[in-house]
Scaffold this motif. Structure first.
Motif, PDB file in Angstrom:
ATOM      1  N   GLU A  23       8.112 -29.717 -19.735  1.00  0.00           N
ATOM      2  CA  GLU A  23       9.226 -30.547 -20.187  1.00  0.00           C
ATOM      3  C   GLU A  23       9.378 -30.492 -21.698  1.00  0.00           C
ATOM      4  O   GLU A  23      10.489 -30.426 -22.225  1.00  0.00           O
ATOM      5  CB  GLU A  23       9.008 -31.989 -19.723  1.00  0.00           C
TER       6      GLU A  23
ATOM      7  N   VAL B 178      10.731 -36.688 -17.196  1.00  0.00           N
ATOM      8  CA  VAL B 178      12.013 -36.413 -17.839  1.00  0.00           C
ATOM      9  C   VAL B 178      12.653 -37.714 -18.312  1.00  0.00           C
ATOM     10  O   VAL B 178      12.786 -38.671 -17.548  1.00  0.00           O
ATOM     11  CB  VAL B 178      12.953 -35.669 -16.863  1.00  0.00           C
TER      12      VAL B 178
ATOM     13  N   THR C 104      19.585 -33.189 -17.922  1.00  0.00           N
ATOM     14  CA  THR C 104      18.726 -32.409 -17.030  1.00  0.00           C
ATOM     15  C   THR C 104      19.238 -32.447 -15.602  1.00  0.00           C
ATOM     16  O   THR C 104      19.724 -31.459 -15.085  1.00  0.00           O
ATOM     17  CB  THR C 104      17.281 -32.930 -17.081  1.00  0.00           C
TER      18      THR C 104
END
Length: 420
Positions: A73, A103, A113
């Motif tokens: 990430e 996230v 995302t």
């Protein structure tokens, strides 16, 4: 007969039976392929499923898996490289749960995302810069992530809208893909509906607001929504989350359009320092299920909410109906008259290059009793402007989401003879 000879005969008999069963199974396999032209025998199907590699990855120690996915990430910061994060979330359930926890929202990290990020607020400091491409032939509008279009035409499509003209109004159906705008599709996100004159618009969301009370529907509506004829994971209704109104210009006075927006799903106090907005945290929009939601504004037929709000009617509502806090109200920033250029001007900081009546900047209409700083009152939350033929820029920030900002910009494309 000795014991050794007995063992030798039993071993030969076992080998003969084994070879015979192998020939029989091969014959069955050949006959099954001949009859049905299927390469895999039904008995072998369970062993060929892809569950083995998934279970092997899922058995990683949680601490090690968390550390690996956190590094993935942190390393993926842009498109298309950020697609690796999406692939990690698709490996198995344990990976997906950890990725969703790692996230951050666009407000925290400034990146988009998952599809649910399109319903979450933008960053507070630097805005997310996008552009809209208009296709006049098909009346379709595409929202892309990026500064300006490039020659490669490889852009990240965020949302697409289809303009549908009706007898009494105009609808803009908004979807995650560019070729499916059906309301029964899992790609359906929401819509924008105008009145007959094109001066008032209502933003409808396929998901209910986060702060909306959830009640159990009646038996009749429950049977309607959970019937066998309706496929699962299909949005059942639309929820009113905002309204847009353009001021009438009956006298045809000189000047740009004047509009203001009432965001019913965003509290007005969200622009204070330290405040926040309700953030949807459900699964990606394409996997949202209508069985999780029910709304008190839902009509029995399930077509539209029973109540639609406007900016004027909302001000007259008692606090018990509105909720504890007033909604966020946005107004267009007043332009200044340029004597040398003989036109109205706004500082778009180089993001708009073509003069158009559609260009605007939205700021928060703050109540004087809220004690908001002057810098926060002048902060541009959404700006929209033309940079070329059928190309427009759209920059949005907190507290608006990409879906809400795109809906507001779509209202500028509708014909408004009473406002110009």
């Amino acid at each position: 007969m000795s014991f050794r000879s007995i063992v030798r005969e039993l071993r030969e008999m076992k080998d003969g039976i084994g070879s015979m069963s192998k020939r029989v199974s091969e014959g069955k396999h050949w006959r099954s392929r001949t009859r049905s032209q299927i390469a895999i025998v039904p008995d072998e199907a369970p062993s060929s499923t892809p569950s083995i590699p998934q279970s092997r990855w899922a058995n990683l120690p949680p601490e090690l898996l968390l550390d690996i996915l956190r590094r993935v990430e942190d390393s993926e910061t842009s498109w298309p490289a950020r697609a690796v994060v999406i692939f990690c979330a698709s490996v198995c359930r344990s990976w997906r749960d950890i990725i969703i926890e790692i996230v951050k929202t666009p407000e925290q990290c400034g990146r988009i995302t998952f599809p649910i990020s399109l319903k979450q607020s933008g960053p507070r400091e630097s805005p997310i810069q996008c552009f809209i491409r208009r296709d006049r032939a098909t009346s379709t509008y595409y929202l892309y992530l990026g500064l300006v279009p490039s020659e490669s035409e490889r852009h990240k499509l965020l949302l697409a809208a289809k303009k549908i003209r009706r007898t009494t109004n105009t609808d803009f159906a908004i979807s995650l893909v560019a070729d499916d705008f059906s309301r029964t599709s899992t790609k359906y996100v929401g819509k924008l509906r105008s009145n007959f004159l094109g001066t008032k618009f209502t933003i409808y969301d396929s998901l209910p607001p986060c702060n909306a009370p959830v009640v159990q529907p009646s038996n009749q509506s429950s049977r309607r929504f959970h019937s066998k004829h309706q496929p699962p994971r299909v949005p059942s209704c639309n929820y009113s989350v905002g309204s847009i109104s353009y001021e009438l210009n009956v006298l045809r006075t000189r000047g740009p359009r004047r509009l203001h927006c009432v965001m019913h799903s965003i509290p007005g106090s969200c622009i204070k320092e330290g405040a926040s907005t309700p953030t949807p945290t459900q699964k990606p929009l394409s996997h949202a299920s209508n069985e999780q939601y029910s709304s008190p504004l839902l009509s029995i037929k399930g077509k539209e909410p029973a109540t639609e709000f406007s900016s004027t009617s909302l001000a007259k509502m008692p606090s018990s109906v509105q909720g504890e806090e007033e909604p966020l109200i946005l107004k267009n920033k007043a332009p200044r008259w340029h004597e040398q250029l003989q036109c109205w001007c706004l500082n778009f900081k180089g993001r708009v290059t073509v003069a158009s009546v559609k260009n605007f900047q939205l700021v928060a209409a703050v109540n004087p009793s809220h004690n908001i700083s002057d810098a926060e009152q002048e902060r541009v939350i959404l700006q929209f402007g033309k940079i070329g033929k059928d190309i427009f820029t759209m920059d949005y920030r907190y507290p608006l989401s990409a879906f809400q900002a795109f809906s507001i910009c779509l209202s500028s494309f509708d014909t408004k003879p009473a406002c110009e």
